[in-house]
Design a protein around this motif. Structure first.
Motif, PDB file in Angstrom:
ATOM      1  N   CYS A   1      11.945  87.164  79.053  1.00 38.10           N
ATOM      2  CA  CYS A   1      11.756  88.381  78.258  1.00 38.10           C
ATOM      3  C   CYS A   1      10.681  89.290  78.847  1.00 38.10           C
ATOM      4  CB  CYS A   1      11.387  88.017  76.820  1.00 38.10           C
ATOM      5  SG  CYS A   1      12.675  87.133  75.914  1.00 38.10           S
ATOM      6  N   PHE A   2       9.779  88.743  79.668  1.00 39.50           N
ATOM      7  CA  PHE A   2       8.698  89.551  80.222  1.00 39.50           C
ATOM      8  C   PHE A   2       9.196  90.559  81.252  1.00 39.50           C
ATOM      9  CE2 PHE A   2       6.140  86.304  78.253  1.00 39.50           C
ATOM     10  CZ  PHE A   2       4.955  86.944  77.948  1.00 39.50           C
ATOM     11  N   GLN A   3      10.444  90.427  81.706  1.00 38.54           N
ATOM     12  CA  GLN A   3      10.977  91.386  82.680  1.00 38.54           C
ATOM     13  C   GLN A   3      11.340  92.702  82.018  1.00 38.54           C
ATOM     14  OE1 GLN A   3      15.043  90.524  84.090  1.00 38.54           O
ATOM     15  NE2 GLN A   3      15.159  89.011  82.453  1.00 38.54           N
ATOM     16  N   TRP A   4      11.447  92.728  80.675  1.00 34.07           N
ATOM     17  CA  TRP A   4      11.886  93.933  79.985  1.00 34.07           C
ATOM     18  C   TRP A   4      10.724  94.903  79.834  1.00 34.07           C
ATOM     19  CZ3 TRP A   4      14.251  90.576  75.557  1.00 34.07           C
ATOM     20  CH2 TRP A   4      15.422  89.957  76.028  1.00 34.07           C
ATOM     21  N   GLU A   5      10.849  96.067  80.442  1.00 37.55           N
ATOM     22  CA  GLU A   5       9.819  97.089  80.292  1.00 37.55           C
ATOM     23  C   GLU A   5       9.930  97.775  78.938  1.00 37.55           C
ATOM     24  OE1 GLU A   5       9.875  99.800  83.523  1.00 37.55           O
ATOM     25  OE2 GLU A   5       9.485  98.270  85.052  1.00 37.55           O
ATOM     26  N   ARG A   6      11.149  97.916  78.430  1.00 38.55           N
ATOM     27  CA  ARG A   6      11.375  98.536  77.122  1.00 38.55           C
ATOM     28  C   ARG A   6      12.253  97.607  76.298  1.00 38.55           C
ATOM     29  NH1 ARG A   6       8.490 102.722  75.549  1.00 38.55           N
ATOM     30  NH2 ARG A   6      10.220 103.826  74.607  1.00 38.55           N
ATOM     31  N   PHE A   7      11.885  97.364  75.077  1.00 40.24           N
ATOM     32  CA  PHE A   7      12.668  96.477  74.217  1.00 40.24           C
ATOM     33  C   PHE A   7      12.436  96.868  72.772  1.00 40.24           C
ATOM     34  CE2 PHE A   7       8.529  94.554  74.868  1.00 40.24           C
ATOM     35  CZ  PHE A   7       8.137  94.190  73.587  1.00 40.24           C
ATOM     36  N   GLY A   8      13.379  96.490  71.948  1.00 39.61           N
ATOM     37  CA  GLY A   8      13.219  96.633  70.512  1.00 39.61           C
ATOM     38  C   GLY A   8      12.947  95.273  69.912  1.00 39.61           C
TER      39      GLY A   8
ATOM     40  N   ARG B   1      -9.744 102.298  63.230  1.00 46.30           N
ATOM     41  CA  ARG B   1     -10.304 103.048  64.348  1.00 46.30           C
ATOM     42  C   ARG B   1     -11.545 102.330  64.839  1.00 46.30           C
ATOM     43  NH1 ARG B   1     -10.489 109.234  62.225  1.00 46.30           N
ATOM     44  NH2 ARG B   1     -11.028 109.701  64.406  1.00 46.30           N
ATOM     45  N   PRO B   2     -11.935 102.494  66.120  1.00 45.66           N
ATOM     46  CA  PRO B   2     -11.324 103.395  67.101  1.00 45.66           C
ATOM     47  C   PRO B   2      -9.937 102.932  67.518  1.00 45.66           C
ATOM     48  CG  PRO B   2     -12.954 101.997  68.153  1.00 45.66           C
ATOM     49  CD  PRO B   2     -13.081 101.748  66.675  1.00 45.66           C
ATOM     50  N   LEU B   3      -9.137 103.880  67.941  1.00 51.27           N
ATOM     51  CA  LEU B   3      -7.747 103.598  68.247  1.00 51.27           C
ATOM     52  C   LEU B   3      -7.603 102.883  69.580  1.00 51.27           C
ATOM     53  CD1 LEU B   3      -6.070 106.945  67.192  1.00 51.27           C
ATOM     54  CD2 LEU B   3      -6.182 104.814  65.911  1.00 51.27           C
ATOM     55  N   ASP B   4      -6.647 101.971  69.618  1.00 51.06           N
ATOM     56  CA  ASP B   4      -6.243 101.276  70.834  1.00 51.06           C
ATOM     57  C   ASP B   4      -4.768 101.590  71.035  1.00 51.06           C
ATOM     58  OD1 ASP B   4      -4.711  98.579  71.686  1.00 51.06           O
ATOM     59  OD2 ASP B   4      -6.581  98.768  72.805  1.00 51.06           O
ATOM     60  N   ALA B   5      -4.399 101.990  72.260  1.00 49.17           N
ATOM     61  CA  ALA B   5      -3.035 102.458  72.499  1.00 49.17           C
ATOM     62  C   ALA B   5      -1.992 101.409  72.142  1.00 49.17           C
ATOM     63  CB  ALA B   5      -2.882 102.895  73.954  1.00 49.17           C
ATOM     64  N   ALA B   6      -2.248 100.161  72.499  1.00 48.60           N
ATOM     65  CA  ALA B   6      -1.264  99.110  72.223  1.00 48.60           C
ATOM     66  C   ALA B   6      -1.103  98.892  70.725  1.00 48.60           C
ATOM     67  CB  ALA B   6      -1.687  97.812  72.900  1.00 48.60           C
ATOM     68  N   LYS B   7      -2.236  98.798  69.996  1.00 53.18           N
ATOM     69  CA  LYS B   7      -2.154  98.587  68.547  1.00 53.18           C
ATOM     70  C   LYS B   7      -1.532  99.787  67.856  1.00 53.18           C
ATOM     71  CE  LYS B   7      -6.055  95.391  68.173  1.00 53.18           C
ATOM     72  NZ  LYS B   7      -7.384  95.150  67.562  1.00 53.18           N
ATOM     73  N   LEU B   8      -1.858 100.979  68.346  1.00 50.34           N
ATOM     74  CA  LEU B   8      -1.284 102.177  67.747  1.00 50.34           C
ATOM     75  C   LEU B   8       0.217 102.230  67.992  1.00 50.34           C
ATOM     76  CD1 LEU B   8      -1.776 104.748  66.205  1.00 50.34           C
ATOM     77  CD2 LEU B   8      -2.406 105.877  68.339  1.00 50.34           C
ATOM     78  N   ALA B   9       0.659 101.861  69.193  1.00 48.58           N
ATOM     79  CA  ALA B   9       2.092 101.843  69.485  1.00 48.58           C
ATOM     80  C   ALA B   9       2.816 100.835  68.599  1.00 48.58           C
ATOM     81  CB  ALA B   9       2.315 101.512  70.964  1.00 48.58           C
ATOM     82  N   LEU B  10       2.215  99.681  68.382  1.00 44.38           N
ATOM     83  CA  LEU B  10       2.821  98.681  67.501  1.00 44.38           C
ATOM     84  C   LEU B  10       2.910  99.197  66.069  1.00 44.38           C
ATOM     85  CD1 LEU B  10       1.075  95.465  68.848  1.00 44.38           C
ATOM     86  CD2 LEU B  10       3.540  95.858  68.787  1.00 44.38           C
ATOM     87  N   ALA B  11       1.839  99.856  65.601  1.00 43.71           N
ATOM     88  CA  ALA B  11       1.836 100.384  64.235  1.00 43.71           C
ATOM     89  C   ALA B  11       2.885 101.476  64.073  1.00 43.71           C
ATOM     90  CB  ALA B  11       0.450 100.918  63.888  1.00 43.71           C
ATOM     91  N   ILE B  12       3.030 102.347  65.080  1.00 43.30           N
ATOM     92  CA  ILE B  12       4.042 103.397  65.036  1.00 43.30           C
ATOM     93  C   ILE B  12       5.439 102.775  64.997  1.00 43.30           C
ATOM     94  CG2 ILE B  12       5.113 105.246  66.383  1.00 43.30           C
ATOM     95  CD1 ILE B  12       2.281 105.990  67.327  1.00 43.30           C
TER      96      ILE B  12
ATOM     97  N   VAL C   1       5.358  99.064  73.836  1.00 41.82           N
ATOM     98  CA  VAL C   1       4.316  98.105  74.200  1.00 41.82           C
ATOM     99  C   VAL C   1       4.960  96.998  75.031  1.00 41.82           C
ATOM    100  CG1 VAL C   1       2.907  98.533  72.156  1.00 41.82           C
ATOM    101  CG2 VAL C   1       4.620  96.732  72.108  1.00 41.82           C
ATOM    102  N   SER C   2       4.143  96.293  75.774  1.00 42.21           N
ATOM    103  CA  SER C   2       4.658  95.177  76.556  1.00 42.21           C
ATOM    104  C   SER C   2       4.766  93.940  75.672  1.00 42.21           C
ATOM    105  CB  SER C   2       3.735  94.890  77.735  1.00 42.21           C
ATOM    106  OG  SER C   2       2.490  94.383  77.278  1.00 42.21           O
ATOM    107  N   LEU C   3       5.545  92.975  76.121  1.00 46.05           N
ATOM    108  CA  LEU C   3       5.668  91.726  75.372  1.00 46.05           C
ATOM    109  C   LEU C   3       4.322  91.015  75.313  1.00 46.05           C
ATOM    110  CD1 LEU C   3       7.276  89.596  73.893  1.00 46.05           C
ATOM    111  CD2 LEU C   3       8.004  88.676  76.105  1.00 46.05           C
ATOM    112  N   ALA C   4       3.554  91.083  76.390  1.00 47.10           N
ATOM    113  CA  ALA C   4       2.239  90.443  76.393  1.00 47.10           C
ATOM    114  C   ALA C   4       1.357  91.030  75.292  1.00 47.10           C
ATOM    115  CB  ALA C   4       1.571  90.607  77.751  1.00 47.10           C
ATOM    116  N   GLU C   5       1.355  92.357  75.151  1.00 49.92           N
ATOM    117  CA  GLU C   5       0.541  93.000  74.111  1.00 49.92           C
ATOM    118  C   GLU C   5       1.022  92.603  72.723  1.00 49.92           C
ATOM    119  OE1 GLU C   5      -0.768  97.131  76.362  1.00 49.92           O
ATOM    120  OE2 GLU C   5       1.249  96.958  75.518  1.00 49.92           O
ATOM    121  N   LEU C   6       2.339  92.523  72.550  1.00 52.33           N
ATOM    122  CA  LEU C   6       2.889  92.126  71.255  1.00 52.33           C
ATOM    123  C   LEU C   6       2.478  90.701  70.901  1.00 52.33           C
ATOM    124  CD1 LEU C   6       4.692  92.543  68.798  1.00 52.33           C
ATOM    125  CD2 LEU C   6       6.667  91.955  70.234  1.00 52.33           C
ATOM    126  N   LEU C   7       2.588  89.780  71.858  1.00 46.39           N
ATOM    127  CA  LEU C   7       2.241  88.384  71.587  1.00 46.39           C
ATOM    128  C   LEU C   7       0.739  88.220  71.343  1.00 46.39           C
ATOM    129  CD1 LEU C   7       4.538  86.500  74.128  1.00 46.39           C
ATOM    130  CD2 LEU C   7       4.851  86.749  71.656  1.00 46.39           C
TER     131      LEU C   7
END
Length: 253
Positions: free
Chosen positions: A239-246, A99-110, A127-133
């Motif tokens: 891959c950056f065109q994908w809004e949702r991906f696994g 903490r403090p929480l960041d939405a992107a990091k929290l989404a990755l952890a979830i 999360v977006s691919l940019a955030e993941l990378l």
């Protein structure tokens, strides 16, 4: 489900909802337990430190039941390692995020919690691919990220967080089709390459397209290298065109 968060962190829950998560924000662990028993949850995010509650007892209670949720600790007190050591297997936290929480990091952890538990909801990580990378660059990770979306699977190889290679992708991203599309190879020349590779398979040989291009005198080794480098970039950019991906993460070989 999220419990025991500071007021300033609740805006991150709205950001999670925009990323496709269904979020229930609770004031305290007791309310979280009541809601969990009534509605269920895939992941419980528990904020530490707790006010007036024993974290060991709370963690154990949250993990009760035949199908307990994954438990992610949002830890501002450094208690996560001690809790993991104090609780028996299957009753402790599954992961921790600072903490403090960041939405992107929290989404990755979830997502990691869901993926570890093989949940059906783990398909899209929110999360977006940019955030993941960026996250993997910060971790200087050397691994393979396998991305899946729209029936396409692309594996991006990282070395200390930097993308160095990509494989898979769509048919349009194969080297031969890219060369034809850019006019560096004619359709007739591509047909010759395919015929040579087919002949090699019949003769129990394994030839790469680049090797055949050089063998037939269609491209020089340097031109093949440049074409492969461009192919890797185009696979990753696509891959950056994908809004949702696994995604799955594997150790690099």
């Amino acid at each position: 489900m999220v419990a025991e968060l500071a007021d300033g962190e609740r805006a991150q829950l709205d950001a999670l909802a925009l990323r496709g998560f269904r979020v229930a924000a609770l004031r305290d662990p007791l309310a979280a337990l009541h809601t969990l028993r009534r509605d269920g949850a895939d992941v419980v995010v528990l904020g530490l430190p707790l006010a007036g509650a024993d974290p060991v007892a709370v963690c154990a209670a949250l993990k009760e039941g035949p199908e307990p949720p994954a438990l992610l600790l949002a830890d501002a007190s450094g208690q996560a390692p001690a809790l993991a050591a104090a609780l028996p297997e299957g009753r402790g936290p599954d992961a921790a995020a600072p903490r403090p929480l960041d939405a992107a990091k929290l989404a990755l952890a979830i997502h990691e919690c869901l993926r570890a538990g093989e949940s059906e909801d783990a398909g899209a990580c929110g999360v977006s691919l940019a955030e993941l990378l960026v996250d993997r660059k910060r971790a200087r990770a050397s691994e393979v990220i396998e991305l899946r979306a729209a029936g396409v699977c692309t594996a991006i190889h990282l070395r200390e967080g930097d993308p160095i290679f990509a494989e898979g992708g769509s048919l349009q991203e194969t080297l031969g089709r890219q060369l034809v599309r850019r006019g560096e190879l004619s359709h007739d020349e591509y047909a010759r390459v395919v015929a040579r590779m087919t002949e090699a398979v019949i003769q129990h040989q394994s030839l790469r397209l680049g090797e055949v291009l050089v063998e037939l005198g269609l491209l020089s080794p340097a031109e093949v290298y440049d074409a492969l480098a461009l192919q890797v970039r185009e696979k990753i950019v696509a891959c950056f065109q994908w809004e949702r991906f696994g995604y799955d993460v594997h150790d690099s070989l």
